[in-house]
Design a protein around this motif. Structure first.
Motif, mmCIF file in Angstrom:
data_model
loop_
_atom_site.group_PDB
_atom_site.id
_atom_site.type_symbol
_atom_site.label_atom_id
_atom_site.label_comp_id
_atom_site.label_asym_id
_atom_site.label_seq_id
_atom_site.Cartn_x
_atom_site.Cartn_y
_atom_site.Cartn_z
ATOM 1 N N ALA A 56 4.893 -2.707 -7.342
ATOM 2 C CA ALA A 56 4.035 -1.664 -7.201
ATOM 3 C C ALA A 56 3.835 -0.706 -8.059
ATOM 4 O O ALA A 56 4.990 -0.688 -9.035
ATOM 5 N N ASP A 57 2.654 0.215 -8.301
ATOM 6 C CA ASP A 57 2.888 1.368 -9.216
ATOM 7 C C ASP A 57 3.229 2.513 -8.371
ATOM 8 O O ASP A 57 3.551 2.382 -7.117
ATOM 9 N N GLU A 58 3.850 3.634 -9.313
ATOM 10 C CA GLU A 58 4.480 4.725 -8.671
ATOM 11 C C GLU A 58 4.009 5.299 -7.513
ATOM 12 O O GLU A 58 4.462 6.146 -6.642
ATOM 13 N N SER A 59 2.507 5.516 -7.703
ATOM 14 C CA SER A 59 1.863 5.959 -6.390
ATOM 15 C C SER A 59 2.003 5.460 -5.211
ATOM 16 O O SER A 59 1.765 6.204 -3.973
ATOM 17 N N LYS A 60 2.661 4.226 -4.945
ATOM 18 C CA LYS A 60 2.882 3.606 -3.858
ATOM 19 C C LYS A 60 4.263 3.846 -3.001
ATOM 20 O O LYS A 60 4.502 3.892 -1.817
ATOM 21 N N TYR A 61 5.044 4.685 -3.749
ATOM 22 C CA TYR A 61 6.480 4.921 -3.414
ATOM 23 C C TYR A 61 6.457 6.301 -2.676
ATOM 24 O O TYR A 61 6.197 7.495 -3.403
ATOM 25 N N VAL A 62 6.858 6.230 -1.506
ATOM 26 C CA VAL A 62 6.608 7.374 -0.522
ATOM 27 C C VAL A 62 7.949 7.822 0.143
ATOM 28 O O VAL A 62 8.752 7.124 0.351
ATOM 29 N N THR A 63 7.975 9.077 0.790
ATOM 30 C CA THR A 63 9.100 9.331 1.569
ATOM 31 C C THR A 63 9.203 8.911 3.095
ATOM 32 O O THR A 63 9.802 8.143 3.579
ATOM 33 N N VAL A 64 7.911 9.124 3.532
ATOM 34 C CA VAL A 64 7.220 8.655 4.968
ATOM 35 C C VAL A 64 6.106 7.897 4.894
ATOM 36 O O VAL A 64 5.006 8.541 4.317
ATOM 37 N N ASP A 114 0.874 -1.074 0.160
ATOM 38 C CA ASP A 114 0.007 -0.047 0.081
ATOM 39 C C ASP A 114 0.947 1.381 -0.068
ATOM 40 O O ASP A 114 0.630 2.178 -0.582
ATOM 41 N N GLU A 115 2.082 1.117 0.674
ATOM 42 C CA GLU A 115 3.039 2.148 0.889
ATOM 43 C C GLU A 115 4.320 1.436 0.791
ATOM 44 O O GLU A 115 4.572 0.608 1.531
ATOM 45 N N ILE A 116 5.408 2.143 0.051
ATOM 46 C CA ILE A 116 6.860 1.575 0.322
ATOM 47 C C ILE A 116 7.669 2.905 0.354
ATOM 48 O O ILE A 116 7.614 3.736 -0.726
ATOM 49 N N ASN A 117 8.734 2.937 1.339
ATOM 50 C CA ASN A 117 9.651 4.062 1.371
ATOM 51 C C ASN A 117 10.883 3.773 0.800
ATOM 52 O O ASN A 117 11.142 2.641 0.178
ATOM 53 N N HIS A 118 11.585 4.575 0.916
ATOM 54 C CA HIS A 118 13.045 4.418 0.219
ATOM 55 C C HIS A 118 14.066 3.487 0.754
ATOM 56 O O HIS A 118 14.791 3.252 0.238
ATOM 57 N N GLN A 119 13.699 3.173 2.025
ATOM 58 C CA GLN A 119 14.426 2.119 2.714
ATOM 59 C C GLN A 119 13.551 0.590 2.322
ATOM 60 O O GLN A 119 14.197 -0.595 3.092
ATOM 61 N N LEU A 120 12.752 0.640 1.435
ATOM 62 C CA LEU A 120 11.662 -0.501 1.085
ATOM 63 C C LEU A 120 11.071 -1.235 2.417
ATOM 64 O O LEU A 120 10.980 -2.435 2.312
ATOM 65 N N GLN A 121 10.896 -0.276 3.301
ATOM 66 C CA GLN A 121 9.879 -0.684 4.388
ATOM 67 C C GLN A 121 8.576 -0.502 4.025
ATOM 68 O O GLN A 121 8.234 0.588 2.985
ATOM 69 N N MET A 122 7.603 -1.027 4.248
ATOM 70 C CA MET A 122 6.144 -0.953 3.646
ATOM 71 C C MET A 122 5.072 -0.923 4.722
ATOM 72 O O MET A 122 5.154 -1.242 5.998
ATOM 73 N N ILE A 123 3.873 -0.354 4.214
ATOM 74 C CA ILE A 123 2.571 -0.683 4.707
ATOM 75 C C ILE A 123 1.824 -1.733 4.006
ATOM 76 O O ILE A 123 1.799 -1.274 2.728
ATOM 77 N N LYS A 124 1.375 -2.588 4.634
ATOM 78 C CA LYS A 124 0.644 -3.540 3.671
ATOM 79 C C LYS A 124 -0.645 -3.918 4.571
ATOM 80 O O LYS A 124 -0.969 -3.448 5.681
ATOM 81 N N GLY A 125 -1.695 -4.585 3.903
ATOM 82 C CA GLY A 125 -2.916 -5.107 4.714
ATOM 83 C C GLY A 125 -4.080 -4.487 4.158
ATOM 84 O O GLY A 125 -4.936 -4.559 4.733
ATOM 85 N N GLY A 126 -3.888 -3.601 2.980
ATOM 86 C CA GLY A 126 -5.103 -2.921 2.354
ATOM 87 C C GLY A 126 -6.158 -3.998 1.969
ATOM 88 O O GLY A 126 -7.465 -3.781 2.079
ATOM 89 N N GLY A 127 -5.782 -5.194 1.832
ATOM 90 C CA GLY A 127 -6.522 -6.182 1.405
ATOM 91 C C GLY A 127 -7.010 -7.206 2.425
ATOM 92 O O GLY A 127 -7.480 -8.382 2.346
ATOM 93 N N ALA A 128 -6.540 -6.953 3.613
ATOM 94 C CA ALA A 128 -6.828 -7.742 5.055
ATOM 95 C C ALA A 128 -5.934 -8.899 5.041
ATOM 96 O O ALA A 128 -6.187 -9.614 6.045
#
Ligand code: 5RP
Length: 218
Positions: free
Chosen positions: A117-125, A84-98
């Motif tokens: 992932a698509d580019e919208s998922k790549y975040v700084t924080v 759902d999100e992935i930062n520049h250290q490749l740490q993620m938020i997952k679980g949007g699909g439970a």
């Protein structure tokens, strides 16, 4: 290029990371679905799959791909899943699909985690996406109060039960500056099964679908 086309491009790129004659760990969600469909095209060179959800099991079996029990296999060279999100250290938020708990289990066993992932998922924080937390149903109110104490605004995901029979609280308003610390803190709350921060087990490779093609980050 649409968001779905970027997801599909990332999923197709992951096929190059699948060794011959192996069992493949497979995730959950729309990007993982593209990967499952791509895997069907080369099912002759793999032994089968281990899956992180009943939905992905059904899709894999629909393609005639054998699905194995995680407890019955010796090794899992690779796990491919979205985020759902992935930062520049490749740490993620997952679980949007439970499916976060099974995803974390399969990811823990895998030797290599390939995030698609698509580019919208790549975040700084991390934290703009509400953090999913899987909770034992009777602990819902207790866990929600503890999450408020940590600065979050938990919302009960109405009508959703996980494959493990539990509920999901989505925590809004967190700015996750220290993902590994918050992952451990939330997992300490009695009644939490796990939370969707993947910091201790982050991705090894990110295949990011962008308008300019698939970018690889390690
Ligand atoms: C499911 C997940 C998915 O990987 C995440 O929600 C991304 O989904 P999608 O590929 O549909 O954008 O963690 O629990």
């Amino acid at each position: 290029m649409t968001q779905d086309e970027m997801k599909r491009a990332a999923a197709l790129a992951a096929i190059d990371y699948i060794p011959d004659d192996c069992i493949v760990g497979v995730g959950t969600g729309s990007t993982a679905n593209h990967f499952i469909d791509a895997l069907a095209g080369c099912k002759g060179r793999i032994v089968g799959a281990v899956s992180s959800s009943e939905a992905s099991v059904a899709r894999l079996k629909g393609h005639g791909i054998a699905v194995f029990d995680l407890n019955g296999i010796d090794r899992l060279p690779v796990y491919v899943d979205g985020a759902d999100e992935i930062n520049h250290q490749l740490q993620m938020i997952k679980g949007g699909g439970a499916a976060l708990t099974r995803e974390k289990i399969v990811a823990a066993v895998a030797e290599r985690f390939i995030c698609i992932a698509d580019e919208s998922k790549y975040v700084t924080v991390l934290g703009q996406f509400p953090l999913p937390v899987e909770v034992i149903p009777m602990a819902r109110s207790h866990v929600a109060r503890e999450l408020v104490r940590l600065g979050g605004h938990p919302a009960y995901r109405e009508g959703v039960l996980t494959d493990n029979g539990n509920i999901i609280l989505d925590v809004h308003g967190l700015r996750i500056a220290e993902p590994a610390k918050l992952e451990a803190e939330i997992n300490q709350i009695v009644g939490v099964v796990t939370n969707g921060i993947f910091a201790r087990r982050r991705a090894d490779v990110l295949l990011l679908g962008t308008r300019d093609g698939v970018r690889t980050y390690r």
